[in-house]
Design an enzyme around this catalytic site. Sequence first.
Site, mmCIF file in Angstrom:
data_model
loop_
_atom_site.group_PDB
_atom_site.id
_atom_site.type_symbol
_atom_site.label_atom_id
_atom_site.label_comp_id
_atom_site.label_asym_id
_atom_site.label_seq_id
_atom_site.Cartn_x
_atom_site.Cartn_y
_atom_site.Cartn_z
ATOM 1 N N TYR A 15 53.317 25.074 -2.592
ATOM 2 C CA TYR A 15 52.751 23.808 -3.060
ATOM 3 C C TYR A 15 52.702 23.691 -4.582
ATOM 4 O O TYR A 15 52.229 22.689 -5.106
ATOM 5 C CB TYR A 15 51.326 23.650 -2.513
ATOM 6 C CG TYR A 15 51.266 23.712 -1.014
ATOM 7 C CD1 TYR A 15 51.687 22.643 -0.238
ATOM 8 C CD2 TYR A 15 50.799 24.847 -0.365
ATOM 9 C CE1 TYR A 15 51.646 22.701 1.146
ATOM 10 C CE2 TYR A 15 50.744 24.916 1.020
ATOM 11 C CZ TYR A 15 51.164 23.840 1.765
ATOM 12 O OH TYR A 15 51.121 23.894 3.132
ATOM 13 N N HIS A 20 50.596 16.595 -4.785
ATOM 14 C CA HIS A 20 49.189 16.822 -4.432
ATOM 15 C C HIS A 20 48.523 17.824 -5.379
ATOM 16 O O HIS A 20 47.304 17.938 -5.391
ATOM 17 C CB HIS A 20 49.115 17.344 -2.995
ATOM 18 C CG HIS A 20 48.086 16.693 -2.131
ATOM 19 N ND1 HIS A 20 47.419 15.527 -2.445
ATOM 20 C CD2 HIS A 20 47.606 17.055 -0.909
ATOM 21 C CE1 HIS A 20 46.588 15.209 -1.472
ATOM 22 N NE2 HIS A 20 46.671 16.116 -0.533
ATOM 23 N N PHE A 66 42.455 25.113 0.304
ATOM 24 C CA PHE A 66 43.326 24.005 0.663
ATOM 25 C C PHE A 66 42.547 22.706 0.459
ATOM 26 O O PHE A 66 41.313 22.673 0.476
ATOM 27 C CB PHE A 66 43.920 24.122 2.074
ATOM 28 C CG PHE A 66 45.000 25.168 2.150
ATOM 29 C CD1 PHE A 66 46.312 24.844 1.868
ATOM 30 C CD2 PHE A 66 44.675 26.484 2.464
ATOM 31 C CE1 PHE A 66 47.303 25.821 1.914
ATOM 32 C CE2 PHE A 66 45.661 27.462 2.511
ATOM 33 C CZ PHE A 66 46.981 27.131 2.228
ATOM 34 N N ASN A 68 41.740 19.922 1.959
ATOM 35 C CA ASN A 68 40.757 19.308 2.854
ATOM 36 C C ASN A 68 39.413 20.021 2.895
ATOM 37 O O ASN A 68 38.457 19.498 3.465
ATOM 38 C CB ASN A 68 41.329 19.200 4.269
ATOM 39 C CG ASN A 68 42.531 18.290 4.329
ATOM 40 O OD1 ASN A 68 42.936 17.691 3.334
ATOM 41 N ND2 ASN A 68 43.120 18.183 5.498
ATOM 42 N N ASN A 114 41.425 13.283 0.936
ATOM 43 C CA ASN A 114 40.683 14.280 1.714
ATOM 44 C C ASN A 114 39.953 15.304 0.858
ATOM 45 O O ASN A 114 38.892 15.793 1.243
ATOM 46 C CB ASN A 114 41.610 14.970 2.713
ATOM 47 C CG ASN A 114 42.015 14.042 3.837
ATOM 48 O OD1 ASN A 114 41.269 13.133 4.198
ATOM 49 N ND2 ASN A 114 43.197 14.237 4.383
#
Length: 189
Positions: A15, A20, A66, A68, A114
């Site tokens: 990532y 994001h 992460f 969320n 989120n």
Amino acid sequence: MTRLIIGLGNPGDRYFETKHNVGFMLLDKIAKRENVTFNHDKIFQADIATTFIDGEKIYLVKPTTFMNESGKAVHALMTYYGLDATDILVAYDDLDMAVGKIRFRQKGSAGGHNGIKSIVKHIGTQEFDRIKIGIGRPKGKMSVVNHVLSGFDIEDRIEIDLALDKLDKAVNVYLEEDDFDTVMRKFNG
């Protein structure tokens, strides 16, 4: 005074340069300027770097839970250091803003993000300062999930790099200014 500057993103090489993760990218830029490195803290579930800016102790925080579950790390750090929502600044990606646009905001709903939803849930308020970094909407038929987890094309990366350079300076002004409206007037765009 102690403050937390939190960048939202997802941990791991997979990532690293995704849309994001622009919150992480901003913190990496600040850490480089401040010549500090991140260390992983298992208890707080975050990568943390510590510096002093304008006489304030600043913790640069990249939750490793992460996206969320970002609120878990934020809440744990706030509780440990006895901080309240006025002591945090959260940087994150925003789909509804054009690529590279930035907006300082004092409070508000999660807007479908989120990571912000998790922070609001865990700290019990929407009343915290934020930096929204535009990543734009998906092009064509790409899903939102695939969009936020993909990298930037060359043109968009140039815009993001310019935004991160501007925000690197803006964060210092934010920490020095007592008036949030002044910061918003100077840097929102």
